[in-house]
Design a protein around this motif. Structure first.
Motif, PDB file in Angstrom:
ATOM      1  N   GLU A 152      11.929  11.412  -7.975  1.00 10.45           N
ATOM      2  CA  GLU A 152      11.650  10.061  -8.457  1.00 10.45           C
ATOM      3  C   GLU A 152      10.584  10.022  -9.557  1.00 10.45           C
ATOM      4  OE1 GLU A 152       9.240  10.514  -4.574  1.00 10.45           O
ATOM      5  OE2 GLU A 152      11.102  11.255  -5.472  1.00 10.45           O
ATOM      6  N   ASP A 153       9.892  11.129  -9.778  1.00 16.29           N
ATOM      7  CA  ASP A 153       8.852  11.163 -10.802  1.00 16.29           C
ATOM      8  C   ASP A 153       9.441  11.435 -12.183  1.00 16.29           C
ATOM      9  OD1 ASP A 153       6.733  10.661  -9.087  1.00 16.29           O
ATOM     10  OD2 ASP A 153       6.343  12.786  -8.705  1.00 16.29           O
ATOM     11  N   LEU A 179     -16.652   7.690  -0.949  1.00 16.76           N
ATOM     12  CA  LEU A 179     -15.455   7.937  -1.734  1.00 16.76           C
ATOM     13  C   LEU A 179     -15.212   9.437  -1.814  1.00 16.76           C
ATOM     14  CD1 LEU A 179     -16.000   5.432  -4.693  1.00 16.76           C
ATOM     15  CD2 LEU A 179     -14.610   5.108  -2.638  1.00 16.76           C
ATOM     16  N   THR A 180     -14.003   9.850  -1.533  1.00 12.93           N
ATOM     17  CA  THR A 180     -13.641  11.260  -1.642  1.00 12.93           C
ATOM     18  C   THR A 180     -12.705  11.429  -2.833  1.00 12.93           C
ATOM     19  OG1 THR A 180     -11.787  10.951  -0.110  1.00 12.93           O
ATOM     20  CG2 THR A 180     -13.890  11.667   0.817  1.00 12.93           C
ATOM     21  N   ARG A 181     -12.941  12.473  -3.604  1.00 12.65           N
ATOM     22  CA  ARG A 181     -12.112  12.723  -4.779  1.00 12.65           C
ATOM     23  C   ARG A 181     -10.766  13.285  -4.350  1.00 12.65           C
ATOM     24  NH1 ARG A 181     -11.784  16.799  -8.878  1.00 12.65           N
ATOM     25  NH2 ARG A 181     -13.275  18.100  -7.768  1.00 12.65           N
ATOM     26  N   LEU A 182      -9.706  12.760  -4.953  1.00 12.44           N
ATOM     27  CA  LEU A 182      -8.371  13.235  -4.625  1.00 12.44           C
ATOM     28  C   LEU A 182      -8.194  14.673  -5.104  1.00 12.44           C
ATOM     29  CD1 LEU A 182      -6.219  10.153  -5.668  1.00 12.44           C
ATOM     30  CD2 LEU A 182      -6.641  10.936  -3.337  1.00 12.44           C
ATOM     31  N   ALA A 225      -0.947  13.223 -10.503  1.00  5.60           N
ATOM     32  CA  ALA A 225       0.371  12.631 -10.262  1.00  5.60           C
ATOM     33  C   ALA A 225       0.266  11.115 -10.107  1.00  5.60           C
ATOM     34  CB  ALA A 225       1.009  13.247  -9.022  1.00  5.60           C
ATOM     35  N   GLN A 226      -0.730  10.657  -9.381  1.00  3.69           N
ATOM     36  CA  GLN A 226      -0.890   9.223  -9.195  1.00  3.69           C
ATOM     37  C   GLN A 226      -1.183   8.530 -10.517  1.00  3.69           C
ATOM     38  OE1 GLN A 226      -3.546   8.106  -6.040  1.00  3.69           O
ATOM     39  NE2 GLN A 226      -2.381   9.167  -4.471  1.00  3.69           N
TER      40      GLN A 226
END
Length: 213
Positions: free
Chosen positions: A82-83, A3-6, A13-14
């Motif tokens: 869109e955010d 697993l790689t951290r974003l 944002a996600q």
């Protein structure tokens, strides 16, 4: 599976996009999330890495969306139409270069926001204000709370709340998440002259310009 951290902004944002509620209607909850999120170690380093690794087109977009005020530079790091939010860095000018009337006035904003201090610090004041009958100007302002905020401090402010930053240390920098505007204008009040102004963004004045032509 590895697993790689974003990257920081991508991950934040996600998380905001997945919120099961309208952000502007529940900004206090956003503030609680922000306070936890920005306590991660290396926040400033991650933001520095983000800026240094921006592709040329993305870097140009950051510069194009950003602006200078009389007290600081407001750098827009991420803003997708869109955010429900945008990410910013505020780089405060040395106090000797401030021009009266922006952060050092008693003012509110058209949007809600959360902020944390990456470096330096400032004096932060909150005010109770009385508006004129139309709600278009400030009649009076009374200091309610004053605190010296230093690196690592964080907080949230709603659009109807008034505050002031009368002083900031040199090299002060803050990271913010802002909501979309919830009001058509903001107000400012000069406690020295007891004068008030209403601030309407230029893009909202196009119809008025057409009528005046």
């Amino acid at each position: 599976m590895v697993l790689t951290r974003l990257p920081l902004l991508t991950g934040m944002a996600q998380e905001l996009r997945r919120a099961p509620f309208p952000l502007t209607e529940h900004w206090r909850r956003v503030g609680n999330w922000f306070d936890r999120r920005v306590r991660c170690p290396g926040l400033r380093d991650e933001l520095r890495h983000y800026l240094r690794t921006l592709p040329p087109q993305a870097a140009a977009a950051v510069a194009d969306r950003s602006r200078e005020t009389t007290t600081h530079y407001a750098w827009c790091l991420l803003d997708r139409p869109e955010d429900e939010f945008s990410f910013w860095l505020h780089e405060y000018k040395p106090q000797r270069d401030w021009r009266h009337g922006y952060a050092d006035s008693v003012h509110n904003h058209r949007y809600h926001f959360c902020t944390t201090i990456l470096s330096g610090g400032y004096e932060h004041e909150r005010y109770d204000v009385a508006l004129d009958p139309d709600g278009h100007l400030v009649d009076s302002a009374v200091l309610r709370h004053s605190i010296v905020c230093r690196r690592g401090a964080s907080g949230a402010l709603l659009a109807h709340e008034f505050h002031r930053i009368p002083r900031a240390a040199d090299n002060t920098m803050t990271f913010l998440v802002k909501s979309r505007p919830v009001r058509g204008w903001s107000l400012s009040y000069d406690p020295i002259t007891a004068s008030s102004q209403r601030h309407v963004p230029v893009e909202a004045r196009l119809g008025e310009l057409v009528e005046r032509m």
